[in-house]
Design a protein around this motif. Sequence first.
Motif, short mmCIF file in Angstrom:
data_model
loop_
_atom_site.label_atom_id
_atom_site.label_comp_id
_atom_site.label_asym_id
_atom_site.label_seq_id
_atom_site.Cartn_x
_atom_site.Cartn_y
_atom_site.Cartn_z
N LYS A 17 1.04 -1.14 -0.09
CA LYS A 17 -0.38 -0.67 0.60
C LYS A 17 1.08 1.18 -0.62
N TYR A 101 1.38 8.30 -1.74
CA TYR A 101 0.03 8.21 -2.14
C TYR A 101 -0.37 8.57 -2.84
N ASP A 104 -6.69 10.41 -4.13
CA ASP A 104 -7.85 9.49 -3.86
C ASP A 104 -7.32 8.66 -2.32
N GLU A 105 -6.03 8.33 -2.92
CA GLU A 105 -5.14 7.53 -0.98
C GLU A 105 -5.46 8.92 -0.29
N THR A 106 -5.00 9.74 -0.62
CA THR A 106 -4.51 11.34 0.33
C THR A 106 -6.03 11.68 0.63
N GLU A 108 -9.02 10.45 1.28
CA GLU A 108 -9.73 9.18 1.96
C GLU A 108 -9.42 9.76 3.11
N THR A 109 -7.76 9.28 2.96
CA THR A 109 -6.88 9.84 4.63
C THR A 109 -7.10 10.64 5.42
#
Length: 274
Positions: A17, A101, A104-106, A108-109
């Motif tokens: 990940k 990251y 999208d991952e950023t 979401e986090t």
Amino acid sequence: MKEVYDNYEFLRRLTEKRFSDMILADEAYSYAFDKLVQDDWRRVRAYKGKSSFRYYLGCVWCRLLEDFAIMKFGKITPPQWVKKLGSEWEELFKSLCRQRYSIDETVETMIGRDTCAWDAKMLENAARQIVARIPNCGHKRGPAFSFDDDQHDGMANPDFFADHPAPDDIAINKERWIALQAMANVFFSPSASNCPNENEMDDGKLAALIRAIRERVRLNEEEQLMLTAHFIDGEPISTLGRRLGRNQNQIHGQFRRLKERIKTSLTGLLEAYL
């Protein structure tokens, strides 16, 4: 420790990940696992039972992955224009450019944090501005660097120096070429190294270095295959392990010991021949 080995899949997921590139993930996993083993599992033995072992191990592992990223890519600092825009922008920069990251991952986090006052749309727009204004974001290779506002000054352009080497640099580059050619000839399969046979070489220094490395390192065919498959063909260590009939811990351990042996064997050798 058995508890660590029982969580292999969990640690592997965290690593993949964090680093989407499989070769980089393999390298990061080996680095983090070596650090866990260090000092008789000191970091693992520090567990006091205040949380689940899995949670504790995950936190330690993620810190080690960050140490690897800093070692590999340098500690990236945000430019002044990001700092002036506030803490949310700095967090976005850290996630996108330092931790690598995706947008999208950023988003979401950061949405999951109680301290974030922005909605998903605001975060996404800001993230896209950072990526657009900092093309290197998340893709830097090599030594530490900083995105200073004057980094594009023409006189500071590293390409200028690469295209106009100083006289001393020409000699250094020749020695570096000899070292790289010698190591490629010894470490990789003949079909992959694109190096001439030792007996066909005109450069006596190169031929002598090849013989010295070969004598010092003494690779067998399987070790040469492993190095070629991983560094030339780009095959992840985990895939290579399955092909050779080894489990994940066995192949990572074997590959780690091989790299350590090569590093130890080459210490002082290149300087002596170049």
